[in-house]
Design an enzyme around this catalytic site. Sequence first.
Site, PDB file in Angstrom:
ATOM      1  N   HIS A  74       2.284 -28.066 -43.737  1.00  0.00           N
ATOM      2  CA  HIS A  74       2.510 -26.849 -44.516  1.00  0.00           C
ATOM      3  C   HIS A  74       3.831 -26.169 -44.168  1.00  0.00           C
ATOM      4  O   HIS A  74       4.261 -25.246 -44.861  1.00  0.00           O
ATOM      5  CB  HIS A  74       1.338 -25.865 -44.364  1.00  0.00           C
ATOM      6  CG  HIS A  74       1.286 -25.132 -43.079  1.00  0.00           C
ATOM      7  ND1 HIS A  74       0.398 -25.444 -42.073  1.00  0.00           N
ATOM      8  CD2 HIS A  74       2.006 -24.088 -42.616  1.00  0.00           C
ATOM      9  CE1 HIS A  74       0.572 -24.608 -41.058  1.00  0.00           C
ATOM     10  NE2 HIS A  74       1.550 -23.789 -41.359  1.00  0.00           N
ATOM     11  N   SER A  79       2.882 -21.977 -36.384  1.00  0.00           N
ATOM     12  CA  SER A  79       2.477 -23.122 -37.207  1.00  0.00           C
ATOM     13  C   SER A  79       3.180 -24.393 -36.771  1.00  0.00           C
ATOM     14  O   SER A  79       4.375 -24.392 -36.477  1.00  0.00           O
ATOM     15  CB  SER A  79       2.822 -22.873 -38.670  1.00  0.00           C
ATOM     16  OG  SER A  79       1.949 -21.960 -39.249  1.00  0.00           O
ATOM     17  N   GLY A  80       2.433 -25.471 -36.733  1.00  0.00           N
ATOM     18  CA  GLY A  80       3.014 -26.757 -36.393  1.00  0.00           C
ATOM     19  C   GLY A  80       3.092 -27.035 -34.906  1.00  0.00           C
ATOM     20  O   GLY A  80       3.314 -28.171 -34.494  1.00  0.00           O
ATOM     21  N   ASP A 118      -3.057 -31.758 -42.536  1.00  0.00           N
ATOM     22  CA  ASP A 118      -1.930 -30.871 -42.261  1.00  0.00           C
ATOM     23  C   ASP A 118      -1.113 -31.374 -41.064  1.00  0.00           C
ATOM     24  O   ASP A 118      -1.177 -30.817 -39.966  1.00  0.00           O
ATOM     25  CB  ASP A 118      -2.449 -29.450 -42.013  1.00  0.00           C
ATOM     26  CG  ASP A 118      -1.333 -28.414 -41.992  1.00  0.00           C
ATOM     27  OD1 ASP A 118      -0.205 -28.760 -42.383  1.00  0.00           O
ATOM     28  OD2 ASP A 118      -1.613 -27.263 -41.592  1.00  0.00           O
TER      29      ASP A 118
END
Length: 272
Positions: A83, A220-221, A130
């Site tokens: 994402h 994120s990530g 994801d």
Amino acid sequence: MAARQERPSDRFRGSWGKRLGLALALITAVALGGTAVPGVAQAKPDVVGGTRAAQGEFPFMVRLSMGCGGALYTSQIVLTAAHCLDRTGAITNITATLGAVDLQSSSRITRTSSYVYRAPNFNESTYVNDWALVKLSSPVTGLATMPIATTTAYNSGTFTVAGWGAAVEGGGQQRYLLKATVPFISDSSCSSSYPGEIVNSAMICAGYSQGGTDTCKGDSGGPMFRATTSGGPLIQVGIVSWGYGCARPNAPGVYTEVSTYASAIAAAAASL
């Protein structure tokens, strides 16, 4: 649902997809941070309730310029969240910062991206699949990589999360790397916290029922990891994916379960 990034279609922690569905009004009220990078989704989460990491403590940590985190999978490939990125292809405008807990340190290492591989079956509405890989323009030497879990053997217990994301919900990105520990939460308990959302066996949840400690905007990530044995080497079990807000009670962090995708990640990395 929201990712821990700033893309309006992501969730509250990565980008803002899933959480957006339930809390659009809240999301639009939250200040967004980061610098736009053409062709790249903008991320938002950081570690809430964390403490500053020591220099060299997590040498595999990577900061990506669109506002996401990541971990060195090989000396030239960063594992992050799908994402955080818009597509697969020769994307060369991402800058990766490595080797320093202080993003402004004179000793930091930087590399530009040469190629991005986004999981081809990533679902932007459910956040299933994801994960993504960012290939760097050249290998990074002198920094340890982190292996990923290939079985579910390490998908329980207490995990560590780290990132440069916001230290409070709605806050800005951090200059220094923060870290925190969060306990495993079963899929059934996690699902009860997110009625109407998909929490499946390819996701892993962690957090405290009372809240207070969590990944957040800009994380994120980034990796969720643990020791293989007491005092043993670290292994990555999750990727920061989504959740409602940051560190809210009964709203644990939801992470991509790395072991589910280990074979696909290895195959994709070998093809880059």
